[in-house]
Design a protein around this motif. Structure first.
Motif, PDB file in Angstrom:
ATOM      1  N   ASN A 100      -0.324  -5.982  16.044  1.00  0.00           N
ATOM      2  CA  ASN A 100      -0.945  -5.070  15.086  1.00  0.00           C
ATOM      3  C   ASN A 100       0.052  -4.724  13.988  1.00  0.00           C
ATOM      4  O   ASN A 100       1.244  -4.510  14.248  1.00  0.00           O
ATOM      5  N   GLY A 101      -0.442  -4.686  12.747  1.00  0.00           N
ATOM      6  CA  GLY A 101       0.434  -4.381  11.621  1.00  0.00           C
ATOM      7  C   GLY A 101       1.145  -5.593  11.058  1.00  0.00           C
ATOM      8  O   GLY A 101       1.992  -5.458  10.168  1.00  0.00           O
ATOM      9  N   ALA A 102       0.803  -6.797  11.556  1.00  0.00           N
ATOM     10  CA  ALA A 102       1.483  -8.014  11.095  1.00  0.00           C
ATOM     11  C   ALA A 102       0.983  -8.476   9.732  1.00  0.00           C
ATOM     12  O   ALA A 102       1.609  -9.329   9.106  1.00  0.00           O
ATOM     13  N   GLY A 103      -0.164  -7.951   9.290  1.00  0.00           N
ATOM     14  CA  GLY A 103      -0.699  -8.323   7.984  1.00  0.00           C
ATOM     15  C   GLY A 103      -1.897  -9.245   8.046  1.00  0.00           C
ATOM     16  O   GLY A 103      -2.359  -9.754   7.015  1.00  0.00           O
ATOM     17  N   LYS A 104      -2.459  -9.452   9.244  1.00  0.00           N
ATOM     18  CA  LYS A 104      -3.546 -10.414   9.416  1.00  0.00           C
ATOM     19  C   LYS A 104      -4.802  -9.995   8.650  1.00  0.00           C
ATOM     20  O   LYS A 104      -5.397 -10.793   7.919  1.00  0.00           O
ATOM     21  N   THR A 105      -5.208  -8.742   8.822  1.00  0.00           N
ATOM     22  CA  THR A 105      -6.432  -8.273   8.158  1.00  0.00           C
ATOM     23  C   THR A 105      -6.251  -8.219   6.650  1.00  0.00           C
ATOM     24  O   THR A 105      -7.153  -8.600   5.889  1.00  0.00           O
ATOM     25  N   THR A 106      -5.090  -7.752   6.191  1.00  0.00           N
ATOM     26  CA  THR A 106      -4.830  -7.708   4.748  1.00  0.00           C
ATOM     27  C   THR A 106      -4.880  -9.104   4.152  1.00  0.00           C
ATOM     28  O   THR A 106      -5.428  -9.320   3.061  1.00  0.00           O
TER      29      THR A 106
ATOM     30  N   PHE B 262       0.870  -1.166   0.000  1.00  0.00           N
ATOM     31  CA  PHE B 262       0.000   0.000   0.000  1.00  0.00           C
ATOM     32  C   PHE B 262       0.912   1.222   0.000  1.00  0.00           C
ATOM     33  O   PHE B 262       1.428   1.626   1.036  1.00  0.00           O
ATOM     34  N   GLY B 263       1.130   1.775  -1.190  1.00  0.00           N
ATOM     35  CA  GLY B 263       2.101   2.855  -1.299  1.00  0.00           C
ATOM     36  C   GLY B 263       3.484   2.339  -0.967  1.00  0.00           C
ATOM     37  O   GLY B 263       3.954   1.363  -1.558  1.00  0.00           O
ATOM     38  N   GLY B 264       4.128   2.930   0.015  1.00  0.00           N
ATOM     39  CA  GLY B 264       5.458   2.481   0.412  1.00  0.00           C
ATOM     40  C   GLY B 264       5.441   1.420   1.482  1.00  0.00           C
ATOM     41  O   GLY B 264       6.509   0.939   1.899  1.00  0.00           O
ATOM     42  N   LEU B 265       4.234   1.035   1.940  1.00  0.00           N
ATOM     43  CA  LEU B 265       4.124   0.048   3.024  1.00  0.00           C
ATOM     44  C   LEU B 265       3.979  -1.353   2.463  1.00  0.00           C
ATOM     45  O   LEU B 265       3.078  -1.626   1.667  1.00  0.00           O
TER      46      LEU B 265
END
Length: 246
Positions: A40-46, A15-18
């Motif tokens: 949080n931010g580990a990529g679970k929801t994505t 997502f952009g630079g992420l």
């Protein structure tokens, strides 16, 4: 060994630079509970967004039933293929009863307009009541959903997903905000579904995961950090460092 029902292979998503998902691969076995944990931010929801067709990955594949590449399918087609998703926040119809919520969620032409002009068959009524019994809400079937407790609303939404007859059920943080008694009931519910459905649970609470899942996948920065039993991942030095903060 039988082939997994869901096989995620080398997924990457920016997502952009992420870099939200980084060469992610994991598998979920048929009619078992697979747990996905991580900060949080580990990529679970994505990851769940990709599985359900909400997001297209930049690369990689996601096979369901060994033949369907979910990355090439629409959200509707994925749902029709047998994948249901329970989001973290319950999205029930608060002005309708628990029974009516399941009727509206029923697989097939049972939307509000259709429901005005048709009557449920005895088989459909039994199906709804059986599902209410499964999620522990049969005695509350005539109660307006807005008056149910937070935990009951979570169970009702699981029931709504079950009305779609999913082969694979994705459940996102099912015990957030629940009382201890509700947490225990939710664990019993998810374990009762395994054997009839495959269940992938995304959760933070390690003790809850220990009580329901035999296989645990730990994500960190969009990749698999560790896999195994809860005992194995809890004793993994990498997991201790990044997840347990020790």
């Amino acid at each position: 060994m039988s082939a997994p029902l869901l096989a995620v292979e080398h997924l990457s998503m920016r997502f952009g630079g992420l870099l939200a998902i980084d060469d992610l691969s994991f598998a979920a076995d048929d009619k078992k509970i697979t747990a996905i944990i991580g900060p949080n931010g580990a990529g679970k929801t994505t990851m769940m967004d990709v599985i359900t067709g909400k997001t297209r990955p930049d690369s990689g594949t996601c096979f369901f039933g060994q033949t369907l590449d979910l990355t090439a399918m629409s959200e509707t087609d994925i749902a029709m293929a047998g994948i249901g998703r329970k989001f973290q926040k319950p999205t029930v119809f608060p002005e309708h009863t628990a029974f009516e919520n399941l009727e509206l969620a029923m697989n097939g032409p049972r939307g509000p307009w259709h429901s005005l002009f048709t009557r449920l068959s005895g088989e459909q009524t039994n199906w709804i009541e059986d599902t209410l019994a499964t999620v522990g809400l049969l005695e509350d079937r005539h109660k307006v959903a807005g008056l149910l407790s937070h935990g009951q609303k979570q169970w009702l939404e699981i029931g709504m997903v079950l009305m779609q007859k999913p082969q694979l059920l994705l459940v996102d943080e099912p015990i957030a905000g629940m009382t201890r008694q509700e947490v225990e009931r939710t664990g019993e519910l998810l374990k009762s579904l395994a054997g009839k459905h495959s269940v992938v649970v995304v959760e933070h609470d390690m003790e809850f995961i220990r009580s329901i899942a035999s296989t645990v996948t730990v994500l960190h920065q969009g990749s698999v950090l560790a896999e195994g039993t809860m005992e194995q991942v809890q004793n993994d030095p990498k997991v201790i460092e990044v997840y347990l903060g020790e």
